[in-house]
Structures are given as structure tokens and as C-alpha cells.
Design a protein around this motif. Structure first.
Motif, mmCIF file in Angstrom:
data_model
loop_
_atom_site.group_PDB
_atom_site.id
_atom_site.type_symbol
_atom_site.label_atom_id
_atom_site.label_comp_id
_atom_site.label_asym_id
_atom_site.label_seq_id
_atom_site.Cartn_x
_atom_site.Cartn_y
_atom_site.Cartn_z
ATOM 1 N N ASP A 1 0.833 -1.199 0.000
ATOM 2 C CA ASP A 1 0.000 0.000 0.000
ATOM 3 C C ASP A 1 0.870 1.253 0.000
ATOM 4 O OD1 ASP A 1 -2.893 0.801 0.207
ATOM 5 O OD2 ASP A 1 -2.112 1.903 1.925
ATOM 6 N N LEU A 2 1.885 1.270 0.844
ATOM 7 C CA LEU A 2 2.802 2.409 0.891
ATOM 8 C C LEU A 2 3.576 2.556 -0.420
ATOM 9 C CD1 LEU A 2 4.237 1.987 4.505
ATOM 10 C CD2 LEU A 2 2.875 3.916 3.680
ATOM 11 N N ALA A 3 4.018 1.434 -0.976
ATOM 12 C CA ALA A 3 4.806 1.484 -2.206
ATOM 13 C C ALA A 3 3.993 2.007 -3.384
ATOM 14 C CB ALA A 3 5.365 0.096 -2.523
ATOM 15 N N VAL A 4 2.762 1.529 -3.502
ATOM 16 C CA VAL A 4 1.899 1.971 -4.602
ATOM 17 C C VAL A 4 1.579 3.459 -4.466
ATOM 18 C CG1 VAL A 4 -0.415 1.737 -5.581
ATOM 19 C CG2 VAL A 4 0.940 -0.305 -5.087
ATOM 20 N N ALA A 5 1.287 3.898 -3.242
ATOM 21 C CA ALA A 5 0.997 5.318 -3.017
ATOM 22 C C ALA A 5 2.200 6.180 -3.368
ATOM 23 C CB ALA A 5 0.592 5.541 -1.566
#
Length: 216
Positions: free
Chosen positions: A87-91
Motif C-alpha cells: 500500500d505504501l509502495a503503490v501510493a
């Protein structure tokens, strides 16, 4: 804060607060995979990217050949919307997608999650790049990017209320190794980030350095 600083903070919070019944199998599965993963079997710099035809969140087929007709690709693999590190990486990638576009590079994310869940991820972060479903991780397998989670993880997903059959269409607990590839317009892999530790990801700043290097 850098992406990997955010990831490290998330891991620290998990270690501090997660119940042992959840924490232990997760950390053991991660450590075991790090020991056994064969990086030499994964796609390498200089390889030709195998062609793909995958489904986007609205059920349309997207072909690598069509994407490459517009220029180089930055392809990232993520495990699923249930993974806080993903989730953090995609954001983080979304925050940099326009910078990639100005350099003529198309960002593409690939996940084993079914289109309903890739759509949820797209809507959550208002993603401006395609998220494609690699059903059964068949494409990730071609690239040597598979993480077969042990059966000890099944109770963990149950405790979290994560129905992997609903998410991925099967109960295999197979996910892709978290990886990012830069592929030039000719379909040749120019840079790779492949790490069996899913709590570490490619920094967007490094991706931009790769992209700048395409001119060389």
C-alpha cells in the motif's frame, strides 16, 4: 520521509504491537524465504521482457506490446491490497507517476489480485497508471518472481479476515516477489530491483535515476 523509512517504521510498529500468534509465523516465513530465494533464477538485466496480456480493473486486456509502442515501461509487482508495505509502495509511485510520464515512461503495476481488488486499490489512491491482474501468478512465474508462502500463514490470513480465494481466485498463498523492472522501448530489461524481503522497495528517486540512464 523516504519510502523505505516509512516501510521500516511500519515494520517496527508491527514487531512492537502484533500478537505473537500473528507475528511469529509472518516473521519466520519472511526470514525463510529470504534464505532460500534464488535471485539468479529471476529475470536479469539484458533479458528480453516476455510478452504479456493481462486484465485491467475494468476487465480489458492490456498487452505489453501495446504499452511498449508508447515507450519504456517501469513495471512493479506487488503482493496485494491487503499488504501494508504494498500500500505504501503503490501510493509512493502514484506521487511520482507524472515525473515518470514527463520522461516518456509508462508505469505499470502487476498483482495477482482479481480486478475487483485492483480496482479498489486504484480508487483508494486515485492511481493514474494501470494495475493489471496476473491471474495465478503465471506471468510472475515466467520471470522467476514467486513467493510460495507456507501453510503456517493460512491461520494468519484467517485472523486478519483476509479471504485469499476472494482476493486471488485460489487459496495457494502464492504471491509475487516484490520487484520493479525498467524496460526500454525495445523490450529489453535495463534495470531490476528484486528483493525477497517484501518490507523493502525501490525508492522512486532511484527509479528516476534509472530512467535518466536510458539516455546513455
Amino acid at each position: 520521509m523516504s519510502l523505505n523509512a516509512q516501510l521500516s517504521a511500519t515494520l517496527s510498529r508491527f514487531k512492537e504491537t502484533a500478537p505473537e500468534a500473528i507475528k511469529t509465523p509472518i516473521l519466520e516465513a519472511r526470514a525463510q524465504f529470504e534464505k532460500t530465494f534464488d535471485a539468479s533464477a529471476a529475470i536479469q538485466v539484458g533479458n528480453k521482457l516476455p510478452e504479456f496480456r493481462l486484465t485491467n480493473p475494468v476487465g480489458e486486456d492490456v498487452a505489453s506490446a501495446d504499452l511498449l509502442s508508447n515507450g519504456p515501461l517501469l513495471i512493479t509487482f506487488y503482493r496485494g491490497s491487503w499488504c501494508p508495505f504494498c500500500d505504501l509502495a503503490v501510493a509512493s509511485l502514484q506521487k511520482n507517476v507524472e515525473a515518470f510520464k514527463t520522461k516518456g515512461v509508462t508505469l505499470v503495476a502487476i498483482t495477482p489480485e482479481l480486478p475487483d481488488y485492483s480496482l479498489s486499490m486504484t480508487e483508494k489512491h486515485d492511481l493514474k497508471f494501470p494495475v493489471l491482474t496476473d491471474l495465478g501468478n503465471r506471468y510472475a512465474e515466467q520471470l522467476g518472481l514467486l513467493f510460495r508462502m507456507p501453510d503456517t500463514m493460512k491461520p494468519v490470513f484467517e485472523k486478519f479476515g483476509r479471504d485469499m480465494v476472494a482476493h486471488n481466485g485460489d487459496n495457494s498463498l502464492v504471491v509475487p516477489v516484490t520487484a520493479t523492472l525498467l524496460v526500454d522501448a525495445a523490450g529489453v530489461v535495463r534495470n531490476t530491483f528484486v528483493d525477497p524481503d517484501y518490507t523493502k522497495r525501490l525508492e522512486p528517486t532511484i527509479a528516476m535515476e534509472w530512467i535518466e540512464g536510458l539516455k546513455e
